[in-house]
Design a protein around this motif. Sequence first.
Motif, mmCIF file in Angstrom:
data_model
loop_
_atom_site.group_PDB
_atom_site.id
_atom_site.type_symbol
_atom_site.label_atom_id
_atom_site.label_comp_id
_atom_site.label_asym_id
_atom_site.label_seq_id
_atom_site.Cartn_x
_atom_site.Cartn_y
_atom_site.Cartn_z
ATOM 1 N N ILE A 1 0.835 -1.204 0.000
ATOM 2 C CA ILE A 1 0.000 0.000 0.000
ATOM 3 C C ILE A 1 0.870 1.254 0.000
ATOM 4 N N VAL A 2 1.909 1.237 0.827
ATOM 5 C CA VAL A 2 2.825 2.384 0.860
ATOM 6 C C VAL A 2 3.435 2.611 -0.525
ATOM 7 N N LYS A 3 3.778 1.526 -1.182
ATOM 8 C CA LYS A 3 4.383 1.625 -2.520
ATOM 9 C C LYS A 3 3.443 2.346 -3.494
ATOM 10 N N VAL A 4 2.196 1.921 -3.518
ATOM 11 C CA VAL A 4 1.232 2.521 -4.441
ATOM 12 C C VAL A 4 1.080 4.016 -4.161
ATOM 13 N N ILE A 5 0.954 4.365 -2.891
ATOM 14 C CA ILE A 5 0.741 5.766 -2.545
ATOM 15 C C ILE A 5 1.997 6.592 -2.874
ATOM 16 N N LEU A 6 3.156 6.036 -2.644
ATOM 17 C CA LEU A 6 4.394 6.735 -3.000
ATOM 18 C C LEU A 6 4.451 7.014 -4.498
ATOM 19 N N GLU A 7 4.082 6.008 -5.285
ATOM 20 C CA GLU A 7 4.105 6.182 -6.747
ATOM 21 C C GLU A 7 3.170 7.305 -7.165
ATOM 22 N N ASN A 8 2.000 7.337 -6.549
ATOM 23 C CA ASN A 8 1.046 8.385 -6.893
ATOM 24 C C ASN A 8 1.559 9.768 -6.543
ATOM 25 N N HIS A 9 2.429 9.835 -5.580
ATOM 26 C CA HIS A 9 2.937 11.139 -5.181
ATOM 27 C C HIS A 9 4.289 11.440 -5.820
ATOM 28 N N GLY A 10 4.619 10.732 -6.880
ATOM 29 C CA GLY A 10 5.763 11.132 -7.682
ATOM 30 C C GLY A 10 7.065 10.418 -7.380
ATOM 31 N N PHE A 11 7.008 9.340 -6.637
ATOM 32 C CA PHE A 11 8.231 8.580 -6.390
ATOM 33 C C PHE A 11 8.336 7.447 -7.390
ATOM 34 N N GLN A 12 9.587 7.160 -7.778
ATOM 35 C CA GLN A 12 9.842 5.934 -8.516
ATOM 36 C C GLN A 12 10.112 4.870 -7.443
ATOM 37 N N THR A 13 9.576 3.654 -7.623
ATOM 38 C CA THR A 13 9.755 2.669 -6.554
ATOM 39 C C THR A 13 10.434 1.409 -7.055
ATOM 40 N N VAL A 14 11.184 0.785 -6.152
ATOM 41 C CA VAL A 14 11.731 -0.548 -6.397
ATOM 42 C C VAL A 14 11.260 -1.401 -5.229
ATOM 43 N N ASP A 15 10.485 -2.453 -5.539
ATOM 44 C CA ASP A 15 9.902 -3.266 -4.473
ATOM 45 C C ASP A 15 10.631 -4.601 -4.396
ATOM 46 N N LEU A 16 11.317 -4.843 -3.280
ATOM 47 C CA LEU A 16 12.071 -6.096 -3.148
ATOM 48 C C LEU A 16 11.213 -7.230 -2.609
ATOM 49 N N GLY A 17 9.958 -6.945 -2.270
ATOM 50 C CA GLY A 17 9.075 -8.011 -1.788
ATOM 51 C C GLY A 17 9.192 -8.232 -0.290
ATOM 52 N N LYS A 18 8.885 -9.478 0.127
ATOM 53 C CA LYS A 18 8.884 -9.771 1.560
ATOM 54 C C LYS A 18 10.003 -10.734 1.902
ATOM 55 N N ASP A 19 10.253 -10.892 3.199
ATOM 56 C CA ASP A 19 11.281 -11.801 3.700
ATOM 57 C C ASP A 19 12.609 -11.556 2.974
ATOM 58 N N VAL A 20 13.048 -10.314 2.930
ATOM 59 C CA VAL A 20 14.235 -9.957 2.151
ATOM 60 C C VAL A 20 15.472 -9.970 3.058
ATOM 61 N N PRO A 21 16.471 -10.795 2.726
ATOM 62 C CA PRO A 21 17.679 -10.858 3.560
ATOM 63 C C PRO A 21 18.366 -9.494 3.665
ATOM 64 N N VAL A 22 19.024 -9.267 4.791
ATOM 65 C CA VAL A 22 19.689 -8.000 5.063
ATOM 66 C C VAL A 22 20.627 -7.614 3.913
ATOM 67 N N GLN A 23 21.431 -8.585 3.482
ATOM 68 C CA GLN A 23 22.441 -8.278 2.455
ATOM 69 C C GLN A 23 21.802 -7.877 1.135
ATOM 70 N N THR A 24 20.673 -8.504 0.802
ATOM 71 C CA THR A 24 19.977 -8.163 -0.441
ATOM 72 C C THR A 24 19.520 -6.712 -0.417
ATOM 73 N N VAL A 25 18.992 -6.276 0.717
ATOM 74 C CA VAL A 25 18.532 -4.889 0.813
ATOM 75 C C VAL A 25 19.706 -3.941 0.569
ATOM 76 N N VAL A 26 20.831 -4.215 1.242
ATOM 77 C CA VAL A 26 21.999 -3.330 1.131
ATOM 78 C C VAL A 26 22.510 -3.305 -0.302
ATOM 79 N N GLN A 27 22.627 -4.507 -0.878
ATOM 80 C CA GLN A 27 23.165 -4.621 -2.232
ATOM 81 C C GLN A 27 22.292 -3.901 -3.256
ATOM 82 N N ARG A 28 20.956 -4.132 -3.174
ATOM 83 C CA ARG A 28 20.055 -3.506 -4.131
ATOM 84 C C ARG A 28 19.993 -1.991 -3.943
#
Lengths: 808, 236
Positions: free
Chosen positions: A703-730
């Motif tokens: 939901i946050v993603k959709v609202i951010l997009e509507n307010h002019g943000f470009q978004t990258v959604d990594l999904g759920k259960d995302v390992p710490v290192q994946t977040v940092v790397q991406r």
Amino acid sequence: MINQSLESFLGKRVIVLDGAMGTSLQSLGLPPGVLPETWNLEQPEKVVSVHRSYLEAGAQVIETNTFGANRKKLGQFGLADQVAAFNRRGVELARQAIADSGKRAWVAGVIGPLGELLEPYGPLSISEAYAAFSEQAQALVEAGADLILVQTMSDLAEARQAVLAAKRLGVPVFASVTFEESGKTLTGATPEAAVISLAAAGAKVVGANCSLGPREMRPVISKMAVLGLVPVLAEPNAGLPRLEGTQTVFPEGAAEFAQGMAELVRAGAAVIGGCCGTTSEHISRIAFLGGQRPNLSPRPKGRLFLASRTSHTVIGSGQPVRLIGERINPTGRKKLAADIASGSFKAVASEAREQTRAGAELLDVNVGVAGINQVQSMEQAVKVVARASQLPLVLDSATPEVLAAGAAVYQGKALLNSVSAKKASLDQVLPIAKEHGAAVLGLTLTEEGIPKTALGRLKAAETIVEAAIRHSLDPGDIIIDCLTLTVGAEPEGARETLEAIRLVKEELGVPTVLGVSNISHGLPRRELINRAFLAMAIASGLDAGILNPFELSIIETIHAGNLLTGRDQGARFYLFQYGDTEAGSEGRDQTGRDRAPSSETLYQAIVSGDRDKVEPALRELVAKADLHPLTIIQEILTPALEEVGRRYEDGRYFLPNLLLSAEAAQLAFSILREELASSNQTYLGKALLATVEGDIHDIGKNIVKVILENHGFQTVDLGKDVPVQTVVQRAQEDKADIVLLSALMTTTLPAMEETVKQLKKVLPQVPVMVGGAVVTRSYAEKIGAAGYAKDAVGAVQEAKKLIKTRRS
Amino acid sequence: MLTALNGEWTDLKVRIDQDEALRYLGYKGRGGLTPRIQELIRELSQLAEELAQPRGIGMLYPVQREGESLRVESLCLAGPRTLSRLGPLCQAYLFSVTIGEELEKEVVAFFASGEYTKGAVLDSLGSSAVESLAAEVNKRLREQVRREGLLALERISPGYGDWPLEDQFQLYPLTKAAEIGVKLTDSGLLIPRKSITALIGIRPGEAGGVGEDEPSGCTGCDLSDCLYRRGEVEGD
């Protein structure tokens, strides 16, 4: 002492009761698990000594050791046949203590809860409860109790039965309810509902005891006292209990307790004492309050108080015009009639729920289907409706027996609809109201029919009020319906009704109610007539309308009427309800700029979340007005989304509204992007979103993603259960401007903390925002996150702020 | 005999309470509930009932008193609020219910296709559906034990009041949830998400327990500004 003197003291002087019995007996050696009442027979001298200590401390009323001496509780110990003996002995011991001490005091026969919940929440039927309380109260009064003190009740339904059972015995009844720290009872009842319901049942004093200390009890006592209905009782514990080891400890000493009690007296308590943990020392320190004049609120004039098992509604002067939902009435409604006749009551329950949701403040219940047993149907309907809605009920029948049946099973203070000025009606209905503690709705209808003139109707109303007083009903428990005939048949009728409302209010000072829709019977555009007549009636002083809450124009008329007649202080309700929608409907947004009609259509389509209207409006705008897509975004879409955000924040919009608007906006954006050359697209920034490792809840993040997009943000959604290192790397690879992390459960918060830590280490310049059900601002600060938001709209604001600070 | 309660429940049915679902969506009092949203809720309630694959299982255990705390096999209940809520117990019924995975797959599909409103509403209806299963088990258990002169209290789950969520690791195996296809992740979450594990205290029938429809879950909770707190109808 005799009863008269107690009643003559009430409300004129503060009366001091005693302190705890159970705690005191325990300190004298009563083993845990043993019924304190058994000591009435086995260790009477110890019970007497507790009474003596309180008398010497200055108690004016001592409370018998009979709290659990009812059939249900004694029955668990095989002592059900000892009810009379335990209670008689309880009173005798109190009397003996008074005689021994040579002091003057009253004896309060104490009645506690039965220990089982009443139907429909528990196994106990109303009649069983009533019988058990009757038995105990009778034993106490026969043994010489000066008053009955019903105590520590957490369910108003049960407390009501105790009061109703005791009030017939000719001694005053005091009723006391126990509230949690939330300010409500365990079953969710408010202090106001307690006073209204129990005073109506016949309690001379209503109050609170146990659970809380004097300080925590203060708001409860204030709310009760300010109603001005009856003197208020306060018997708090010696502070909030704490568990120390296996011992329950009450922290307040006598001095601190006395200070708290003095404050309670200032807050309006007129009868005071102590509950668990209080001793004769505590009582001796509050005895001085005994002579004081209580701080009583004035008795309200022109107001009618009604209550359900848990909540209340006030009708009358200074209050908004109340909406009584008229829909539970089978007249002319075949399906509802069939539902009632079949005994299903499913449609009745759903009418109750939906009217409540639509904003009704009371519910009228009418089961007038021809050929059925209406007595039985009314009983069932009352039970079903009381379960489906917490609103107080208006029981509606022309047959007194049906009203009586409904009032008998209703677990609150109902309004009986109706009594007329005819002798037979008065003689039958008023005693029902008296017996069950209900209020009455009086129709200005005499033996000769409806008086033609306003004066005639005033006279009829007078007859009703006088008769009610003769039946020893409180004149505050009457509301008058001046009756409406269809204006088609009686052209002068409407004017007479309006004048009658004014006269009844002025001359008799009682609130008025009206079934409005009769006025338009047989006419075209009925809703137009109804609305106009309602507005006029409000101007004449109408206090409540029996209406259809699903008719928007009616509701709106009431809201506007409240504002225009000074019943909506500071326009608070009106502004809350309508805010700036009116400005919007005139084609202006909050900045006051005008918009062309088709841009208005688009604006409204986004605000109301109407996706189907988006594309045509947009195409028209681009074609006709020749607006640049960026202009449309800046001047229409952004203000519309901001308006949606405002409505969400001030509680006029909820998640589904927000999302419907988001869907509409997203469609608009996708169309506009086709129009824009891709190079022209600019974003506020790139936001990377993830639900942290170990957590699988991603609805909130989506939901946050959709609202951010509507307010002019470009978004990258990594999904759920995302390992710490994946977040940092991406975050590195995608060159994120901001990272948003979500976690729903406390068990996954450590993963959130770790992700924040690693991000800060590797990308110290990228702000990190966190959110999710269990995340708080202080937690966010603790783990070093730069931002926090509690919902999607907050997240957009916070993200904008963080990006701005970063860039500047 | 009460041991007949051990094992899987048959004929469990979800009954979606739309009011409850509205509460999950944040609705409190009036405003915002447009006919369109009401229609959406009606339509999706039907879908939710179709997608739900209700299952439930549980076991009855004796309760031991250990100092101030209560012990049920490997599970130890020590929070003062939890203990005061339970009072003196003789037995505890530990159970698990789920509506399966189909509903959440549909929620994901809605979000993926840009139908966010439907996704969010269906998700909250799923919560209401699984709550209704737990309520149903609570009710049936109450009826069964009443015949033995016992009283079943209102269910509680880890995370309620001061019962730590971490106790899920002890509770989960005791409920036999795995037998109805409910898994527990290393981080203590149940899969399918619309699953519940809970404990129902059973005590001698002196009552004081709160009934099935009672809005009891929130009155004892400290999170007074919680988005999901049950609303009350205020008259004045």
